[in-house]
Scaffold this active site. Structure first.
Site, PDB file in Angstrom:
ATOM      1  N   LYS A  46       1.441   1.775   7.861  1.00  0.00           N
ATOM      2  CA  LYS A  46       0.937   0.735   6.953  1.00  0.00           C
ATOM      3  C   LYS A  46       2.000   0.320   5.933  1.00  0.00           C
ATOM      4  O   LYS A  46       2.236  -0.855   5.736  1.00  0.00           O
ATOM      5  CB  LYS A  46      -0.288   1.232   6.167  1.00  0.00           C
ATOM      6  CG  LYS A  46      -1.487   1.569   6.996  1.00  0.00           C
ATOM      7  CD  LYS A  46      -2.692   1.889   6.109  1.00  0.00           C
ATOM      8  CE  LYS A  46      -2.507   3.092   5.194  1.00  0.00           C
ATOM      9  NZ  LYS A  46      -2.411   4.376   5.875  1.00  0.00           N
ATOM     10  N   ARG A  60     -10.136   2.047   0.867  1.00  0.00           N
ATOM     11  CA  ARG A  60     -10.167   3.274   1.654  1.00  0.00           C
ATOM     12  C   ARG A  60     -11.568   3.844   1.771  1.00  0.00           C
ATOM     13  O   ARG A  60     -11.755   4.848   2.452  1.00  0.00           O
ATOM     14  CB  ARG A  60      -9.284   4.315   0.980  1.00  0.00           C
ATOM     15  CG  ARG A  60      -7.915   4.483   1.621  1.00  0.00           C
ATOM     16  CD  ARG A  60      -7.223   5.548   0.828  1.00  0.00           C
ATOM     17  NE  ARG A  60      -6.167   6.244   1.447  1.00  0.00           N
ATOM     18  CZ  ARG A  60      -4.864   5.969   1.279  1.00  0.00           C
ATOM     19  NH1 ARG A  60      -4.493   4.900   0.631  1.00  0.00           N
ATOM     20  NH2 ARG A  60      -3.955   6.749   1.802  1.00  0.00           N
ATOM     21  N   ARG A 104       8.933  11.298   7.652  1.00  0.00           N
ATOM     22  CA  ARG A 104       9.097  10.181   6.706  1.00  0.00           C
ATOM     23  C   ARG A 104       9.998  10.561   5.524  1.00  0.00           C
ATOM     24  O   ARG A 104       9.864  11.629   4.943  1.00  0.00           O
ATOM     25  CB  ARG A 104       7.721   9.776   6.177  1.00  0.00           C
ATOM     26  CG  ARG A 104       7.799   8.821   4.993  1.00  0.00           C
ATOM     27  CD  ARG A 104       6.570   8.017   4.826  1.00  0.00           C
ATOM     28  NE  ARG A 104       5.388   8.815   4.532  1.00  0.00           N
ATOM     29  CZ  ARG A 104       4.169   8.295   4.472  1.00  0.00           C
ATOM     30  NH1 ARG A 104       3.985   7.009   4.688  1.00  0.00           N
ATOM     31  NH2 ARG A 104       3.134   9.056   4.203  1.00  0.00           N
ATOM     32  N   ARG A 160       8.025  12.893   0.656  1.00  0.00           N
ATOM     33  CA  ARG A 160       6.869  12.842  -0.238  1.00  0.00           C
ATOM     34  C   ARG A 160       6.197  14.205  -0.363  1.00  0.00           C
ATOM     35  O   ARG A 160       6.027  14.907   0.628  1.00  0.00           O
ATOM     36  CB  ARG A 160       5.849  11.830   0.303  1.00  0.00           C
ATOM     37  CG  ARG A 160       5.990  10.479  -0.326  1.00  0.00           C
ATOM     38  CD  ARG A 160       5.124   9.469   0.337  1.00  0.00           C
ATOM     39  NE  ARG A 160       3.699   9.811   0.349  1.00  0.00           N
ATOM     40  CZ  ARG A 160       2.747   8.956   0.713  1.00  0.00           C
ATOM     41  NH1 ARG A 160       3.089   7.729   1.074  1.00  0.00           N
ATOM     42  NH2 ARG A 160       1.487   9.317   0.724  1.00  0.00           N
ATOM     43  N   ARG A 175      -5.499  14.867   4.204  1.00  0.00           N
ATOM     44  CA  ARG A 175      -5.442  13.394   4.139  1.00  0.00           C
ATOM     45  C   ARG A 175      -6.035  12.771   5.407  1.00  0.00           C
ATOM     46  O   ARG A 175      -6.726  11.759   5.342  1.00  0.00           O
ATOM     47  CB  ARG A 175      -3.993  12.931   3.951  1.00  0.00           C
ATOM     48  CG  ARG A 175      -3.466  13.262   2.558  1.00  0.00           C
ATOM     49  CD  ARG A 175      -1.973  13.141   2.477  1.00  0.00           C
ATOM     50  NE  ARG A 175      -1.515  11.785   2.739  1.00  0.00           N
ATOM     51  CZ  ARG A 175      -0.307  11.503   3.227  1.00  0.00           C
ATOM     52  NH1 ARG A 175       0.547  12.463   3.528  1.00  0.00           N
ATOM     53  NH2 ARG A 175       0.041  10.251   3.415  1.00  0.00           N
TER      54      ARG A 175
HETATM   55  P1  AMP Z   1      -0.757   6.378   0.383  1.00  0.00           P
HETATM   56  O1  AMP Z   1       0.610   6.165  -0.139  1.00  0.00           O
HETATM   57  O2  AMP Z   1      -1.471   5.090   0.682  1.00  0.00           O
HETATM   58  O3  AMP Z   1      -0.788   7.335   1.554  1.00  0.00           O
HETATM   59  O4  AMP Z   1      -1.600   7.066  -0.796  1.00  0.00           O
HETATM   60  C1  AMP Z   1      -1.231   8.327  -1.311  1.00  0.00           C
HETATM   61  C2  AMP Z   1      -2.400   8.951  -2.055  1.00  0.00           C
HETATM   62  O5  AMP Z   1      -2.790   8.105  -3.151  1.00  0.00           O
HETATM   63  C3  AMP Z   1      -3.674   9.126  -1.236  1.00  0.00           C
HETATM   64  O6  AMP Z   1      -3.657  10.322  -0.462  1.00  0.00           O
HETATM   65  C4  AMP Z   1      -4.726   9.162  -2.342  1.00  0.00           C
HETATM   66  O7  AMP Z   1      -4.737  10.404  -3.018  1.00  0.00           O
HETATM   67  C5  AMP Z   1      -4.204   8.128  -3.325  1.00  0.00           C
HETATM   68  N1  AMP Z   1      -4.726   6.775  -2.988  1.00  0.00           N
HETATM   69  C6  AMP Z   1      -3.994   5.685  -2.595  1.00  0.00           C
HETATM   70  N2  AMP Z   1      -4.786   4.627  -2.374  1.00  0.00           N
HETATM   71  C7  AMP Z   1      -6.053   5.043  -2.618  1.00  0.00           C
HETATM   72  C8  AMP Z   1      -7.334   4.418  -2.543  1.00  0.00           C
HETATM   73  N3  AMP Z   1      -7.472   3.132  -2.150  1.00  0.00           N
HETATM   74  N4  AMP Z   1      -8.428   5.161  -2.867  1.00  0.00           N
HETATM   75  C9  AMP Z   1      -8.324   6.444  -3.268  1.00  0.00           C
HETATM   76  N5  AMP Z   1      -7.144   7.098  -3.334  1.00  0.00           N
HETATM   77  C10 AMP Z   1      -6.013   6.414  -3.020  1.00  0.00           C
END
Ligand code: AMP
Length: 230
Positions: free
Chosen positions: A21, A96, A135, A168, A179
């Site tokens: 994504k 999400r 990554r 990360r 996750r």
């Molecule tokens: P990502 O970079 O999109 O994988 O997001 C990393 C982390 O940020 C996720 O595992 C969540 O803890 C938090 N996060 C990001 N976007 C959301 C969302 N829309 N709703 C809830 N938590 C989020």
């Protein structure tokens, strides 16, 4: 004067963690000249700056759980009202949950946008794990690499600006499991949510990032053309 929009409706990227994504939202945003609104990047930025929100989000992210709907929706609501989103924007990592998807519909209606087009990137489990464990992200510009299938020219350094490539904190195996679990429980049902609204494009996420990006651009352009003909 009417704003000429690069996108006739906002785009959303669905798909499991590691489906690509972030990489694809970024490539597409550059091609279309619209902002990529990544809620994960926004939380990581808050965490790096040590804000109160960042402190709260960091603890949740380190466990691989989701930040509360109210916090995320508030942050997105503020972000998409900024001037740089007037020509369109790409949401990456939001919505999400079903609550977030419903609140996004209201937010878009309030800000004069039609419902979003959701792109679902489908990738098998083994590939997801490889993408997550491999990554690496540039600490300076955020460019995303993968040591297995999208390595930088010089190990550990960004091709664009020589910035250090970071792994990360939540790309460790125990957190990855959590996750993926959160994705299955909360986010996967959104595929059906958007399908029922006739706003879903399913795109196989396999293959290298550049091929996938070309495929995505075609999908988005045909969806726009179909929308314009309605
Ligand atoms: P990502 O970079 O999109 O994988 O997001 C990393 C982390 O940020 C996720 O595992 C969540 O803890 C938090 N996060 C990001 N976007 C959301 C969302 N829309 N709703 C809830 N938590 C989020």
């Amino acid at each position: 004067m009417a704003v000429v929009r690069a996108l006739d409706r906002p785009l959303i990227f669905l798909g499991a963690p590691g489906a690509g994504k972030g990489t694809q939202a970024r490539l597409l945003a550059e091609r279309l000249g619209v902002p990529q609104v990544s809620t994960g990047d926004m939380f990581r930025d808050h965490a790096a700056r040590g804000t109160e929100l960042g402190r709260q989000a960091k603890a949740v992210m380190e466990r691989g759980e989701l930040v509360s709907d109210d916090i995320v929706v508030g942050m997105v609501s503020e972000r998409i009202r900024r001037a740089d989103c007037a020509g369109g924007f790409i949401l990456d990592g939001f919505p999400r949950t079903r609550v977030q998807a419903e609140r996004l519909e209201s937010l878009l209606a309030e800000t004069g946008w039609p419902g979003a087009l959701a792109v679902n990137l489908a990738v098998g489990y083994t590939d997801l794990l490889r993408r997550l464990t491999g990554r690496r992200t540039c600490a300076v510009c955020g460019e995303i690499y993968n040591i297995y299938n999208r390595p930088p020219k010089t190990e550990g350094r960004c091709d664009r600006d020589g910035g250090e490539l970071k792994h990360r904190a939540d790309d460790r195996e125990e957190v990855i499991r959590e996750r993926l679990n959160a994705y299955e429980q909360e986010t996967r049902p959104l595929v059906e949510f958007y399908r029922q609204r006739g706003s879903l494009a399913e795109v196989p996420g396999e293959g290298n990032a550049d091929e996938l990006s070309a495929r995505l651009l075609d999908v988005v352009r045909s969806a726009q053309a179909a929308g314009a003909g309605r």
